[in-house]
Design a protein around this motif. Sequence first.
Motif, PDB file in Angstrom:
ATOM      1  N   LEU A   1      -3.962  19.246 -14.642  1.00 43.50           N
ATOM      2  CA  LEU A   1      -3.182  19.847 -13.623  1.00 43.50           C
ATOM      3  C   LEU A   1      -2.041  20.570 -14.200  1.00 43.50           C
ATOM      4  O   LEU A   1      -1.681  21.635 -13.906  1.00 43.50           O
ATOM      5  CB  LEU A   1      -2.596  19.026 -12.554  1.00 43.50           C
ATOM      6  N   ALA A   2      -1.469  19.930 -15.147  1.00 43.09           N
ATOM      7  CA  ALA A   2      -0.176  20.640 -15.776  1.00 43.09           C
ATOM      8  C   ALA A   2      -0.602  21.759 -16.480  1.00 43.09           C
ATOM      9  O   ALA A   2       0.183  22.724 -16.686  1.00 43.09           O
ATOM     10  CB  ALA A   2       0.388  19.407 -16.617  1.00 43.09           C
ATOM     11  N   HIS A   3      -1.738  21.924 -17.195  1.00 40.70           N
ATOM     12  CA  HIS A   3      -2.519  23.009 -17.891  1.00 40.70           C
ATOM     13  C   HIS A   3      -2.897  24.279 -17.236  1.00 40.70           C
ATOM     14  O   HIS A   3      -3.425  25.043 -17.521  1.00 40.70           O
ATOM     15  CB  HIS A   3      -3.428  22.478 -19.030  1.00 40.70           C
ATOM     16  N   HIS A   4      -2.856  23.737 -15.832  1.00 40.62           N
ATOM     17  CA  HIS A   4      -3.484  24.998 -14.949  1.00 40.62           C
ATOM     18  C   HIS A   4      -2.605  24.944 -13.686  1.00 40.62           C
ATOM     19  O   HIS A   4      -3.069  24.735 -12.511  1.00 40.62           O
ATOM     20  CB  HIS A   4      -4.929  24.560 -14.180  1.00 40.62           C
ATOM     21  N   PRO A   5      -1.620  25.649 -13.825  1.00 38.22           N
ATOM     22  CA  PRO A   5      -0.373  25.415 -12.956  1.00 38.22           C
ATOM     23  C   PRO A   5      -0.771  26.200 -11.823  1.00 38.22           C
ATOM     24  O   PRO A   5      -0.608  26.022 -10.542  1.00 38.22           O
ATOM     25  CB  PRO A   5       0.784  25.810 -13.684  1.00 38.22           C
ATOM     26  N   THR A   6      -1.363  27.275 -11.753  1.00 41.86           N
ATOM     27  CA  THR A   6      -1.661  28.340 -10.602  1.00 41.86           C
ATOM     28  C   THR A   6      -2.762  27.765  -9.873  1.00 41.86           C
ATOM     29  O   THR A   6      -2.433  27.576  -8.695  1.00 41.86           O
ATOM     30  CB  THR A   6      -1.991  29.653 -11.350  1.00 41.86           C
ATOM     31  N   GLU A   7      -3.710  27.076 -10.273  1.00 38.78           N
ATOM     32  CA  GLU A   7      -4.813  26.614  -9.804  1.00 38.78           C
ATOM     33  C   GLU A   7      -4.189  25.250  -8.978  1.00 38.78           C
ATOM     34  O   GLU A   7      -4.932  25.004  -7.899  1.00 38.78           O
ATOM     35  CB  GLU A   7      -6.308  26.260 -10.382  1.00 38.78           C
ATOM     36  N   SER A   8      -3.412  24.698  -9.431  1.00 39.72           N
ATOM     37  CA  SER A   8      -3.178  23.307  -9.006  1.00 39.72           C
ATOM     38  C   SER A   8      -1.669  23.132  -8.215  1.00 39.72           C
ATOM     39  O   SER A   8      -1.413  22.117  -7.811  1.00 39.72           O
ATOM     40  CB  SER A   8      -2.877  22.287 -10.412  1.00 39.72           C
ATOM     41  N   ALA A   9      -1.166  24.348  -8.147  1.00 43.08           N
ATOM     42  CA  ALA A   9       0.010  24.369  -7.420  1.00 43.08           C
ATOM     43  C   ALA A   9       0.017  23.639  -6.104  1.00 43.08           C
ATOM     44  O   ALA A   9       0.909  23.013  -5.630  1.00 43.08           O
ATOM     45  CB  ALA A   9       0.548  25.816  -7.292  1.00 43.08           C
ATOM     46  N   ALA A  10      -1.272  23.962  -5.398  1.00 43.60           N
ATOM     47  CA  ALA A  10      -1.489  23.320  -3.732  1.00 43.60           C
ATOM     48  C   ALA A  10      -1.446  21.827  -3.951  1.00 43.60           C
ATOM     49  O   ALA A  10      -1.439  21.134  -2.841  1.00 43.60           O
ATOM     50  CB  ALA A  10      -2.333  23.965  -3.135  1.00 43.60           C
ATOM     51  N   LEU A  11      -1.854  21.234  -5.122  1.00 41.33           N
ATOM     52  CA  LEU A  11      -2.173  19.794  -5.223  1.00 41.33           C
ATOM     53  C   LEU A  11      -0.920  18.874  -5.308  1.00 41.33           C
ATOM     54  O   LEU A  11      -0.918  17.857  -5.276  1.00 41.33           O
ATOM     55  CB  LEU A  11      -3.200  19.588  -6.456  1.00 41.33           C
ATOM     56  N   VAL A  12      -0.175  19.714  -6.249  1.00 46.12           N
ATOM     57  CA  VAL A  12       0.846  18.895  -6.740  1.00 46.12           C
ATOM     58  C   VAL A  12       1.729  17.860  -5.543  1.00 46.12           C
ATOM     59  O   VAL A  12       2.282  16.993  -5.565  1.00 46.12           O
ATOM     60  CB  VAL A  12       2.093  19.653  -7.491  1.00 46.12           C
ATOM     61  N   ASP A  13       1.798  18.670  -4.386  1.00 45.96           N
ATOM     62  CA  ASP A  13       2.597  17.954  -3.270  1.00 45.96           C
ATOM     63  C   ASP A  13       1.786  16.758  -2.855  1.00 45.96           C
ATOM     64  O   ASP A  13       2.321  15.966  -2.337  1.00 45.96           O
ATOM     65  CB  ASP A  13       2.856  19.171  -2.068  1.00 45.96           C
ATOM     66  N   GLU A  14       0.373  16.844  -2.849  1.00 49.14           N
ATOM     67  CA  GLU A  14      -0.533  15.915  -2.352  1.00 49.14           C
ATOM     68  C   GLU A  14       0.026  14.386  -3.114  1.00 49.14           C
ATOM     69  O   GLU A  14      -0.354  13.522  -2.940  1.00 49.14           O
ATOM     70  CB  GLU A  14      -1.816  16.204  -2.387  1.00 49.14           C
ATOM     71  N   LEU A  15       0.143  14.762  -4.469  1.00 49.07           N
ATOM     72  CA  LEU A  15       0.350  13.455  -5.627  1.00 49.07           C
ATOM     73  C   LEU A  15       1.162  12.561  -4.938  1.00 49.07           C
ATOM     74  O   LEU A  15       1.215  11.366  -5.421  1.00 49.07           O
ATOM     75  CB  LEU A  15       0.493  14.143  -6.867  1.00 49.07           C
ATOM     76  N   SER A  16       2.355  12.956  -4.400  1.00 53.24           N
ATOM     77  CA  SER A  16       3.420  12.157  -4.048  1.00 53.24           C
ATOM     78  C   SER A  16       3.334  11.728  -2.794  1.00 53.24           C
ATOM     79  O   SER A  16       4.187  10.663  -2.262  1.00 53.24           O
ATOM     80  CB  SER A  16       4.896  12.892  -4.431  1.00 53.24           C
ATOM     81  N   THR A  17       2.366  12.069  -1.606  1.00 53.75           N
ATOM     82  CA  THR A  17       2.299  11.682  -0.652  1.00 53.75           C
ATOM     83  C   THR A  17       1.068  10.844  -0.225  1.00 53.75           C
ATOM     84  O   THR A  17       1.062   9.875   0.668  1.00 53.75           O
ATOM     85  CB  THR A  17       2.328  12.889   0.328  1.00 53.75           C
ATOM     86  N   VAL A  18       0.025  11.076  -0.714  1.00 53.72           N
ATOM     87  CA  VAL A  18      -1.229  10.449  -0.371  1.00 53.72           C
ATOM     88  C   VAL A  18      -1.456   8.988  -0.939  1.00 53.72           C
ATOM     89  O   VAL A  18      -1.256   8.860  -1.962  1.00 53.72           O
ATOM     90  CB  VAL A  18      -2.515  11.139  -0.843  1.00 53.72           C
ATOM     91  N   GLY A  19      -1.599   8.018  -0.233  1.00 48.56           N
ATOM     92  CA  GLY A  19      -1.883   6.734  -0.445  1.00 48.56           C
ATOM     93  C   GLY A  19      -0.552   6.064  -1.392  1.00 48.56           C
ATOM     94  O   GLY A  19      -0.987   4.874  -2.012  1.00 48.56           O
ATOM     95  N   SER A  20       0.389   6.581  -1.308  1.00 48.68           N
ATOM     96  CA  SER A  20       1.495   5.825  -2.103  1.00 48.68           C
ATOM     97  C   SER A  20       1.763   4.432  -1.846  1.00 48.68           C
ATOM     98  O   SER A  20       2.421   3.799  -2.557  1.00 48.68           O
ATOM     99  CB  SER A  20       2.723   6.924  -2.028  1.00 48.68           C
ATOM    100  N   ALA A  21       1.614   3.990  -0.360  1.00 46.18           N
ATOM    101  CA  ALA A  21       1.960   2.746   0.046  1.00 46.18           C
ATOM    102  C   ALA A  21       0.713   1.947  -0.233  1.00 46.18           C
ATOM    103  O   ALA A  21       1.067   0.656   0.259  1.00 46.18           O
ATOM    104  CB  ALA A  21       2.453   2.890   1.273  1.00 46.18           C
ATOM    105  N   SER A  22      -0.221   2.378  -0.559  1.00 48.77           N
ATOM    106  CA  SER A  22      -1.523   1.424  -0.560  1.00 48.77           C
ATOM    107  C   SER A  22      -1.287   0.205  -1.413  1.00 48.77           C
ATOM    108  O   SER A  22      -1.589  -0.925  -0.858  1.00 48.77           O
ATOM    109  CB  SER A  22      -2.614   2.303  -1.025  1.00 48.77           C
ATOM    110  N   VAL A  23      -0.882   0.123  -2.595  1.00 48.25           N
ATOM    111  CA  VAL A  23      -0.608  -0.978  -3.370  1.00 48.25           C
ATOM    112  C   VAL A  23       0.338  -1.951  -2.867  1.00 48.25           C
ATOM    113  O   VAL A  23      -0.059  -3.109  -2.691  1.00 48.25           O
ATOM    114  CB  VAL A  23      -0.285  -0.429  -4.801  1.00 48.25           C
ATOM    115  N   PRO A  24       1.588  -1.507  -2.581  1.00 42.13           N
ATOM    116  CA  PRO A  24       2.528  -2.326  -2.009  1.00 42.13           C
ATOM    117  C   PRO A  24       2.172  -2.797  -0.694  1.00 42.13           C
ATOM    118  O   PRO A  24       2.241  -4.448  -0.685  1.00 42.13           O
ATOM    119  CB  PRO A  24       3.948  -1.328  -1.861  1.00 42.13           C
ATOM    120  N   ASP A  25       1.553  -2.291   0.205  1.00 39.87           N
ATOM    121  CA  ASP A  25       1.254  -2.614   1.502  1.00 39.87           C
ATOM    122  C   ASP A  25      -0.076  -3.735   1.509  1.00 39.87           C
ATOM    123  O   ASP A  25      -0.162  -4.895   2.063  1.00 39.87           O
ATOM    124  CB  ASP A  25       1.090  -1.589   2.612  1.00 39.87           C
ATOM    125  N   LEU A  26      -1.148  -3.369   0.685  1.00 41.54           N
ATOM    126  CA  LEU A  26      -2.461  -3.933   0.798  1.00 41.54           C
ATOM    127  C   LEU A  26      -2.347  -5.245  -0.051  1.00 41.54           C
ATOM    128  O   LEU A  26      -2.878  -6.280   0.230  1.00 41.54           O
ATOM    129  CB  LEU A  26      -3.620  -3.114   0.645  1.00 41.54           C
TER     130      LEU A  26
END
Length: 906
Positions: free
Chosen positions: A424-449
């Motif tokens: 992702l870091a080496h393809h910043p143009t293609e991955s720009a839309a994905l970066v926001d997802e990294l910090s939002t999806v499933g972040s509570a899974s480990v602590p909660d479950l």
Amino acid sequence: MPERTCGGSAAEATRTARATNERRGRVGEAAGQRSRASSRTRGRSASPAPLRVPFGARVSAVPGRAVRQRVPGRLRRAATVLLAAGLTLLSGSALAPAAQASAFQVGPATEVSAVPKAAAATAIDASAVNETYPAVVSLDQISPPVPVAGQKITISGTVKNSGNSTIPSLQVDLAVGSTKIGNRFTIASIAQDTTPQPGQDPLELPNSPTQQLGPLVAGATSTTFTLTVDVNDLGLSSGGVYELDVDATTGGANPQPLGVARTFLPYDPSPGSAQPTQVATLWPLVDQPRVQAQVYHSGATGEAGQAVLTEDDSLIQELGPFGRLGQLLSLGSAVTASSLKLSWVIDPDLITTVDAMRSDYQVVSDAQGSVAAATPDCNCTRKGSAAGTAAAKQWMLGLQAALVGLNSSQVISLPYADPDLAALAHHPTESAALVDELSTVGSASVPDLLQVNANESVAWPYEGYTDSQVVSLARSLHDNQIVANSESLPYGVSFTPNAARSLGNGTTAVVADSTIADIFSGDLSTKSAQTMAEQRFLAETLEITDEQPQVQRSILIQPPRSMSASTAGALVTALQEAYAGKWIQPVTYGTVASATPTPGVSSTLAPYPANVRGNELQTLPDVDQIQADLNELQKIITPPDPYRSQFDAAILRSVSTQWRSQPQAGEDYQMNTQAYLTSLLNSVSILAKPNGVTLPGSNSATIPITVENNLPQTLTNLVVRLTSESPNRLAVEGTGILKVTNAGNTKPSYKFQVKAAANGKVKLVAQLFTTVDGTLVPYNDLPDTDASITFEVNVTQVSDGVIAVIAGGGLLVVLAGLRLYWKRRKDAALTPGDSPDGPGGPDSHEGPGGSGGSDGSGGSEARTASGPQGTDGADEADAPPTGADGQAESGQPGSHDPENGIQSPV
């Protein structure tokens, strides 16, 4: 709507196995700083050589050991990547909306082994043996692995004849280096010598234990040999690491070397006299993504939907007591609570997958769509097994119990699905839309479950390879710690420093020792490989402690992400032995990460290795297209949105680090995600009309356009527009635009008023548009979709007004003829002397049809007939409303023709 089949006839897509990848050659700074000398002398170097030497790297001259001529044949890492055989997940009413509307491929991401590395350079590879040295010596056990003065040590193993002829006489004996090894660089050099070096190898021990193995035919393996000797007879002069060789020779008075196994003896006669090295060990629980983007709906009221797995048979085995994940759990549970203090590194996607299996779940059917494996409604999925549910429940309970009492210093939660941060870091143009997802999806899974506090601020790029771009990405994700390796951040000093290294701006690199990482990176499935790895680990860690025995330092051990059970067992055994020897002190990851960086150690990042960059994900642009299509779908559905979360998770699974070693499986997963999303977009469409539609009757008529919505949500922000390619012959009245407001799973007709001016064929285009800031944007503007259709209308009868004009013209002709006839008849009846100005004169005659001239009467009808079209007013009054506020009419009202779809005026 025609019945849509669920399939069962799609052929299985098979792919060819990919070629093997050669083992990465790693060259450390120590190897680059030395050239091979003509000779080496045994004994400790006067000045320690700078570190670090990668495990398995070719090295230059090493102080303390004589040079040996090397024969060709380096240990290499290689593996065959098995390609996933695609399964066809066909449409059906039981799948999430629109799966029934379009067939798409779902190929299981078949689990294949990661590309293995050399388990240990001291484990001789048969490729390094030639006819001169045909004996491959394997050491299966060294007991105890750390010798104790006054006790005995036993070495056992086997010998294989890898040559093409019989070895007539075979004997094994023992040799130990006369002086201890001076530094880690020398350890690496010794590990590289895989064949005998006559005149340079350690001499056999006086009164060395020997064993005759007799003749050994080509390709055969000997019986197990056992060599036992008193530790006091080994000649160990002081504490340190010694070379241990098991030589295979011809025996007799003039023995000839046939092969050798080299390993190491760590010897510490005064345990506890040095400051033990603090060691933190990562314990990864990571697996390949298995959950698809689609969700199964049985139709039950209030059902949230069931997860659909690509397959579950292998995962059930993995979670079981003899599977990889099951053994990692049981082994980790047994030692985490003890003094080893393992630090768990957990992928939230694995946790949510196992959690989904604890209740009802679905699995993609086999490639043939077997009815026996199908649900009653559709043979594209089958119900998950009871065995899978039981295995998931037991594994989850075991993990929760293992983590009781731990905190964020010992539990790390990776970003969801363990995305390939370096790619992702080496393809910043293609991955720009994905970066926001990294910090939002499933972040509570480990602590909660798992009911545990976890550290969610740790970035772990592939194998710890890091550069400035990876550091920048980690910072943007608010990760203040990065697990790196010592190839990306070389030590630059002659000893092993603390793992913690400041990168500035509040970012800390926790540097894992690459040499130790390589020891456990390969296939350790055999007892011999495990023994060699354990002895190498003991040698490396004892040498680290002896570098600065009165200065305590801390290191990080980074095993492979997909660590096998056998590798995990070898690692735990080695840790236990080193801890028992009192030269290491196990600590948590948090302890190592928070240690003060060693002064004078560089924080300059090395260039990212080109060969490692070469196996990065190559399909990021396709993932970006998935994101764009998902945004398109979001425009037309009303809240609540059932697709965003499941596709956000699938997008991150598409860029998982696991696909590095399984590129075809990763490509299949991404293609399946795209195919399902495409099917959802295609679920909103215009039903096709046959060409040659006839428009009879008057000059004005109604054409209904049927919009089908197979999604369960009401549509919004969508319009349908009808345009004529020949508006001068057939025009669409009004704006030709109607709002589309379908409820879920409906297909109403939207009526457009048209007016014909001439007979003949005219093409009409019906197309769906979204409205963006008042601007019409084509919806689902992709080839081969039904968001736009073109059909032909054949006008077969001109309007009533035109008929009236023709009729009026004919009447004038008739009246003109009658006038001429009466005039001639009248002229013939006139007598001589009749005045033309008399009562029957031209100024006062009457025709048979009443008073007035025929021109006057006939001319009035023609003008009337040829004047404005009298039916237009009625047609306009009866026409359905047009424009943006027009209403859709469900069903087929009036005199709808089901064959051509034309609605007569209402």
